[in-house]
Structure formats: C-alpha cells, structure tokens
Design a protein around this motif. Structure first.
Motif, short mmCIF file in Angstrom:
data_model
loop_
_atom_site.label_atom_id
_atom_site.label_comp_id
_atom_site.label_asym_id
_atom_site.label_seq_id
_atom_site.Cartn_x
_atom_site.Cartn_y
_atom_site.Cartn_z
N ALA A 199 0.93 -1.02 0.22
CA ALA A 199 0.11 -0.01 0.05
C ALA A 199 0.88 1.09 -0.05
O ALA A 199 0.40 2.20 -0.58
N ILE A 200 1.88 1.11 0.63
CA ILE A 200 3.00 2.56 0.67
C ILE A 200 3.42 2.61 -0.71
O ILE A 200 3.33 3.77 -1.04
N PHE A 211 3.41 5.33 -6.33
CA PHE A 211 3.14 5.24 -7.59
C PHE A 211 2.11 6.27 -8.12
O PHE A 211 2.24 7.15 -9.09
N LEU A 212 0.75 6.30 -7.66
CA LEU A 212 -0.25 6.98 -7.98
C LEU A 212 0.10 8.51 -7.94
O LEU A 212 -0.21 9.39 -8.71
N THR A 266 6.97 -2.51 -9.86
CA THR A 266 6.92 -2.38 -11.21
C THR A 266 5.91 -1.16 -11.95
O THR A 266 5.13 -1.53 -12.53
N PRO A 267 6.55 0.05 -11.65
CA PRO A 267 5.47 1.12 -12.13
C PRO A 267 5.66 1.41 -13.61
O PRO A 267 6.46 0.98 -14.35
N ARG A 268 4.49 1.57 -14.08
CA ARG A 268 4.43 1.93 -15.53
C ARG A 268 3.87 3.43 -15.70
O ARG A 268 3.29 4.09 -15.05
N VAL A 269 4.73 4.16 -16.83
CA VAL A 269 4.32 5.41 -17.14
C VAL A 269 3.96 5.36 -18.82
O VAL A 269 4.60 4.88 -19.48
N GLY A 270 2.71 5.63 -18.97
CA GLY A 270 2.32 5.65 -20.37
C GLY A 270 2.56 4.18 -20.94
O GLY A 270 2.81 3.91 -22.16
N ASN A 271 2.46 3.30 -20.20
CA ASN A 271 2.40 1.67 -20.19
C ASN A 271 4.00 1.23 -20.43
O ASN A 271 4.05 0.17 -20.55
N TYR A 272 4.82 2.00 -20.05
CA TYR A 272 6.17 1.68 -20.11
C TYR A 272 6.48 1.44 -18.58
O TYR A 272 6.57 2.33 -17.90
N GLU A 326 -0.69 -0.63 -9.01
CA GLU A 326 -0.27 -2.11 -9.10
C GLU A 326 1.11 -2.04 -9.01
O GLU A 326 2.04 -1.55 -9.79
N VAL A 327 1.67 -2.73 -7.85
CA VAL A 327 3.28 -2.65 -7.56
C VAL A 327 4.08 -3.89 -7.82
O VAL A 327 5.04 -3.52 -7.86
#
Length: 375
Positions: free
Chosen positions: A183-184, A189-190, A232-238, A198-199
């Motif tokens: 959760a942290i 991420f958000l 596993t963060p994603r930015v613009g699906n990357y 999703e982490v």
C-alpha cells in the motif's frame, strides 16, 4: 506522450518489415504493438485491429464505444467504430475490403495472443481472396531497440520505483505486513504519476530464490525477516522494474556477504552490457559466478529479460529476448532489460539500458540490503 516524428520512425520500421516479408497491409492486433504503432491500445473485449498499408493511410477498426478515446490518443484519423451488436472480426474484415485490400497480401504476427486458432480461421474465411503473410514475433522485434523518447519515459518510471522503494524502507517496522508495504508503494506510484497503483510482488523472502514468484498474501514482517519488494511502475504503459531486500534489524554478516557478492556480479553484468556483446556471455557472469561462489545450488532461470511496453496482455513479462546460456544474439544500443539476481532469500534487480560502452542503470536505489532499525 510521444512526438509525431517518433511515430513516423515507428511507421517506417513497420513498413520496412512489411517490405521484407512482401506484405501489402499489416494487421496489428496485439496490445503492445497497437500502443507502439498507433499511440492507442485497448483490451480485446471485442476484436479490434489497426491496419497499416505499405503505402497510403492507416485506419483503426474497433468497438464504437472506444472510438472517441482512440481519436484522442492516436495519430490515425480514419477510425471506424462498430456497434456491440456486430461481430468485431467481421467488422475488421469488412474494413479491409472497403479500403481495397480484399485481395492483398496481409501480414500479421502469428505469435500475437489475439490471433487464436478460431480468430485466424474466421479471418481467412471472411477474406477468402487475401493471402495471409505470417510475420511471427513482429510485435516484439520491432520494439526491442528503444528510442531516446522511450528511454526518457522509462527513466520516469524508474524514478517512481526508486522513490517507492525508499519510502517502503523508511516506513517498515516490526509487525508491518506485506499488504501494508504494498500500500505504501501504491500510494507513491499514484502520486508520482504512474499509470496504476499495481506494485508487483511484495512478499516475505524465504529459502534460496523460490520466493521470487511467491503468492501475495498478508504476512507480518518481524525482527530478522527479509521483505522482498519488486516494484513495477508504468508510465504511459512503459514499465520499469526493481527488486530490493528490506530487513528488519541489522543483517547478519553472512547475508551481507552474499548480498555484496550478488551486487558485484550484477555490476560486472551491467558493465558488459554494451552494443555488440553476446547475451550468453553477459548471462554467464551471473550464472557461473553465483554457482561458483556457492550462492545457489542450481541456476535454472533467466538472468534478464526485455523491458518496455506493458499493456493488458496474458503475459506479465516479456521473454522475447532473455539472458540464458543459449542466448546467442547480440545486444544493441537502446535495448532495455530487467536484470535480476536472487539467492539466499535476497533479490536485487535493475532496469538497465544497453549503451555503446556498457549498461546504463535507470533505477538508482542503494544496492544493498536496506536495513530497518527496530525500535
């Protein structure tokens, strides 16, 4: 997210592949290739596809409900929406005929998870005068080498991963649960601009390396436990990826020594990730080094795999290019990999871009067991 010049580069690469295969029209239906080529992607709730001619304008055929967001996100202006009462495969085939390609040589990635046996047979029935040109693996191979714009987005995702990892380590204390830790990271991420919260796997580490794909569950982390966090963060699906072990209390000397050896082997791998290097040689640095040092009894998994675009797909990792003893292909500048090593309850990984003279780490968190001082 990307300039028109970037999309023009991608269109040119796709058309070069079409020319080599002798295809007049490219049918694009996998989520990643849709995003990469058109700027817009959507799940396959109903069949949909973008169509790229070798000459002339592209078009997109998809569910009418998705027509507006497609027009907003994509450079394609010819967007054809069909009603939910219609069949998606029929609509795609009809759009091909209406655009004058009913008798064309149609290239498609036969490895696409959207080309099921039923879909393939249906399309061939609907387009009886067309010739299907198999282009297996095209969705992956077109995207192996990243542009400067793509790597810049991966760097944004890597910064989010670094911030989230350090925030987990700052807040971990005896009794915290794996769910609390996830959760942290999700909050970071958000707030940091990731696509979703999703982490990735956040579990209590155990054994040698079996924890890597551990099932997420609520477990308390107590004194002497290792919290394994893969973010596993994603930015613009990357998507960027990074692993670190976080330990409540001071790590014992033998665990610290194992961590130092893993990181040293990984540093040597990163240094070897230069354009023209053979992937199996880079793999051997970690695989043979870990076995020779007695860090693991066996080493059966890959030591790296492709990073880049992740959309709504059946696979959570891209294994179209991996580091194994059998990987006899050459690295190219601009390729990006998730380089990872696990042993003795420890996991370290980085997002690494292949450079001209060696690998470039995009994730930058401290490369050690992150200690938590219990109160």
């Amino acid at each position: 997210m990307f300039s028109r010049a970037e999309f023009d580069r991608r269109i040119a690469r796709a058309r070069d592949a079409m020319a080599s295969a002798g295809a007049d029209l490219l049918l694009v239906d996998s989520g990643e290739l849709l995003a990469w080529l058109t700027g817009y992607t959507v799940s396959e709730t109903m069949y949909r596809a973008a169509l790229l001619p070798r000459e002339g304008d592209a078009w997109f055929t998809l569910r009418a409900l998705d027509e507006a967001p497609c027009r907003e996100k994509s450079w394609i202006t010819d967007v054809i929406g069909f009603a939910d009462t219609e069949d998606g495969q029929t609509a795609v085939a009809e759009s091909i005929r209406q655009h004058g390609f009913g008798k064309a040589r149609i290239g498609l990635d036969t490895n696409s998870y959207c080309i099921s046996a039923a879909t393939f047979m249906r399309l061939t029935q609907l387009l009886p005068e067309a010739t299907i040109v198999p282009m297996p693996g095209l969705s992956d191979s077109l995207r192996w080498v990243k542009s400067a714009e793509e790597i810049a987005v991966l760097q944004q995702a890597s910064v989010i991963a670094d911030k989230a990892m350090l925030e987990i380590a700052r807040q971990v204390k005896p009794g915290i649960t794996t769910r609390d830790a996830a959760a942290i990271a999700s909050g970071v991420f958000l707030r940091g601009g990731a696509d979703t919260g999703e982490v990735g796997p956040v579990v209590k580490a155990s054994g040698s390396h079996e924890f890597l794909h551990g099932v997420f569950k609520t477990e308390a982390i107590e004194e002497g436990d290792v919290l394994h966090a893969e973010l596993t963060p994603r930015v613009g699906n990357y998507g960027a990826r990074m692993m670190r072990p976080i330990m409540v209390g001071a790590p014992p000397a033998e665990l610290t020594a194992a961590a130092e050896k893993l990181v040293d082997l990984q540093d040597r791998q990163i240094a070897a990730m230069k354009s023209g290097a053979i992937a199996s040689d880079v793999d051997a640095i970690m695989r043979q080094g870990a076995l020779g040092a007695g860090l693991r009894p066996t080493y059966q998994n890959v030591t790296a795999y492709t990073l880049g675009l992740y959309t709504r797909t059946p696979r959570t990792s891209d294994f179209s290019r991996v580091f194994l003893p059998t990987s006899n292909w050459l690295l190219s500048e601009g390729m990006v990999f998730h380089l990872y090593a696990t042993a003795q309850g420890l996991g370290f990984s980085e997002t690494v871009a292949v450079g001209k003279d060696g690998g470039i780490r995009l994730t930058q968190s401290p490369r050690r067991i992150l200690p938590v001082v219990s109160s």
